[in-house]
Structures are given as structure tokens and as C-alpha cells.
Design an enzyme around this catalytic site. Structure first.
Site, short mmCIF file in Angstrom:
data_model
loop_
_atom_site.label_atom_id
_atom_site.label_comp_id
_atom_site.label_asym_id
_atom_site.label_seq_id
_atom_site.Cartn_x
_atom_site.Cartn_y
_atom_site.Cartn_z
CB CYS A 116 -0.91 0.01 1.22
SG CYS A 116 -2.35 -1.03 1.08
CB CYS A 197 -6.03 -4.19 -4.64
SG CYS A 197 -5.33 -2.55 -4.80
CB CYS A 200 -6.34 -6.52 -0.33
SG CYS A 200 -4.58 -6.72 -0.60
CB CYS A 223 -4.60 1.77 1.92
SG CYS A 223 -5.16 3.46 1.69
S1 SF4 Z 1 -4.83 -2.97 -1.23
FE1 SF4 Z 1 -3.60 -4.85 -1.41
S2 SF4 Z 1 -2.91 -4.97 -3.55
FE2 SF4 Z 1 -3.71 -2.88 -3.18
S3 SF4 Z 1 -1.93 -1.68 -2.72
FE3 SF4 Z 1 -2.75 -2.38 -0.73
S4 SF4 Z 1 -1.77 -4.38 -0.27
FE4 SF4 Z 1 -1.36 -3.85 -2.44
#
Ligand code: SF4
Length: 254
Positions: A116, A197, A200, A223
Site C-alpha cells: 500500500c 484491490c 485484498c 491502506c
Molecule cells: S490494497 Fe492490497 S494490492 Fe492494493 S496496494 Fe494495498 S496491499 Fe497492495
């Protein structure tokens, strides 16, 4: 130039104002050095709709992490095209690629905080460097962290974060969506009530909290865009920690 005291006064005053009134103030006060971020999910539509009715050319940041559902990207394209939005996609700095690939097996799964940071926090930091104000769609009822937020929040780097929807409930958001007949993210009807995303995000049961499917079972709820990670003036320490964690060396590459 707003003083900290004036910002605190305005923020208190805005507690009784509508999101449209707060947005109108923000866009008029800071134009053209103001932008909004949007994740282009169903519940993002009201703020996007309100803000772009005030200025259709308002700069909209979309954090293109490379891990989004295909449905999100198509939905973003559809809304941006139909509403003639001024969307700017933000990407990770490619200088992370080698370092990360050599040291982490599957980034979103093995180290979601680093993921993130690279894909969301750092791109937003860079994109907002020349801005005076950033409009965000967070609401107090969403998470414990967001419950503590203020409508106006001055970041250490001088950027003013503006949260016009902070006091809105889910019911108010949904009422606005119905009243304005706003488009809906295609995954909502499949149980994805909060969409980030793909690695996740999971669908949730009716009885669960909307955000229960975000980083489920991994002890993570934010995040970093709306936490101390973003607010810090100097991210050098965070970068050093990350490099140390990855490579065993704190040598800076920036
Ligand atoms: S939500 Fe998941 S895939 Fe998206 S940036 Fe954060 S850790 Fe990475």
C-alpha cells in the site's frame, strides 16, 4: 494563507454544513491547486457527482495499483467517459520494482503495508506535492481511524485534506445514489460492498460490516492514505525502515 486556528474554526463550522457547501468552499478557495481522490466504487459516486457538478474539470486522482479488479477499471472508464471527468491515474515508482521483486515473493500477500505504501501512499504524496488541498471521501462510520478524523485536516507538509462526507451515513449515501440515479460498480451485486484491490478484497455476508472483506483476517483496516503514514512530513524514515526490512541495509536510493 489559513492559520491552524482558522482551519480548526472552519472545520468546526463545517460540521453543520452539507457536503455540497463544503465542496463549494474548497474548490473556490483552492482552485486550481485542489484535487480529489476516488476509488470508483458505488459509494464513491455521490462525492464524485457533487464535486464535478461544481467544476467538471476538477482533477480526480485514481490510484492504479495494477491489482484492481477488471470490473473496477471498466467502471472507471465508463463513468469518466459519460461524465467527462478529468481523471489522472497514479502509478508506483518503477524504481521499487527490482528491490521488491528480489526481496518479497508476493507483495500484496507477504507485505500489504509495504504494498500500500508503494502503490497508494507514495504516489499520492508525489501527486499532491504542488497542491494546496486534497478532497477525500472518507466517512466517520467506516472505521475507528476515520471516526477520529476532522473535516479539515492540515498535513505536516502543508496540504489541507478536506473530508466533506465525514458525517454522512451509509443510508444518506445510498439515498443520494437513488435520488440521482447514479451508476453502480458491477461487483456490488455480487456482495463486494467495499472494493479495493483484488488480492485484498472479498465479498461479505449481509450480516457483516461493509469493510469486513478488506484485508480480511490480516489485521489491516487502512491502506495508509488516511493514517499517520500519509500525514508524516518526512517519509525518509519509513523508506529506510522498509529498505532495512527488505534488504538488511538502510542505504538510500532516492
Ligand atoms: S490494497 Fe492490497 S494490492 Fe492494493 S496496494 Fe494495498 S496491499 Fe497492495
Amino acid at each position: 494563507m489559513l492559520t491552524k486556528k482558522r482551519i480548526a474554526q472552519l472545520s468546526d463550522d463545517f460540521e453543520s454544513k452539507t457536503p455540497q457547501e463544503i465542496l463549494t468552499w474548497a474548490i473556490e478557495a483552492f482552485w486550481p491547486q485542489v484535487a480529489m481522490s476516488s476509488s470508483f466504487q458505488t459509494h464513491s459516486m455521490p462525492l464524485l457527482h457533487m464535486a464535478t457538478r461544481i467544476r467538471h474539470d476538477l482533477l480526480i486522482f485514481f490510484l492504479d495499483t495494477g491489482y484492481h479488479f477488471w470490473d473496477t477499471l471498466i467502471f472507471r472508464e465508463r463513468v469518466a467517459g459519460e461524465w467527462l471527468l478529468n481523471v489522472l491515474d497514479l502509478y508506483r515508482d518503477s524504481r521499487w520494482d527490482v528491490l521488491v521483486r528480489q526481496n518479497v515473493r508476493t507483495l500484496p500477500l507477504d507485505d500489504p503495508d509495504l504494498c500500500c505504501y508503494i502503490h497508494k501512499v507514495q504516489p499520492m504524496q508525489k501527486a499532491s506535492k504542488d497542491l494546496k488541498a486534497w478532497i477525500s471521501g472518507i466517512r466517520r462510520e467506516q472505521t475507528e481511524t476515520r471516526a477520529q478524523a476532522q473535516i479539515l485536516e492540515l498535513q505536516d507538509n502543508g496540504l489541507l485534506k478536506i473530508n466533506p462526507l465525514l458525517n454522512w451515513t451509509k443510508a444518506e449515501v445510498e439515498r443520494y445514489i437513488r435520488a440521482q440515479d447514479l451508476p453502480s460498480h458491477p461487483l456490488l451485486e455480487k456482495g463486494f460492498r467495499s472494493i479495493g484491490c483484488a488480492p485484498c478484497t472479498q465479498a461479505v455476508e449481509q450480516s457483516e460490516d461493509d469493510r469486513a472483506g478488506r484485508w480480511a483476517g490480516r489485521g489491516k483496516t487502512e491502506c495508509g492514505l488516511h493514517t499517520e503514514m500519509f500525514r508524516q512530513k518526512d517519509l525518509h524514515g519509513i523508506k529506510q525502515d522498509i529498505r532495512l526490512n527488505l534488504t538488511g541495509t538502510s542505504e538510500s536510493k532516492d
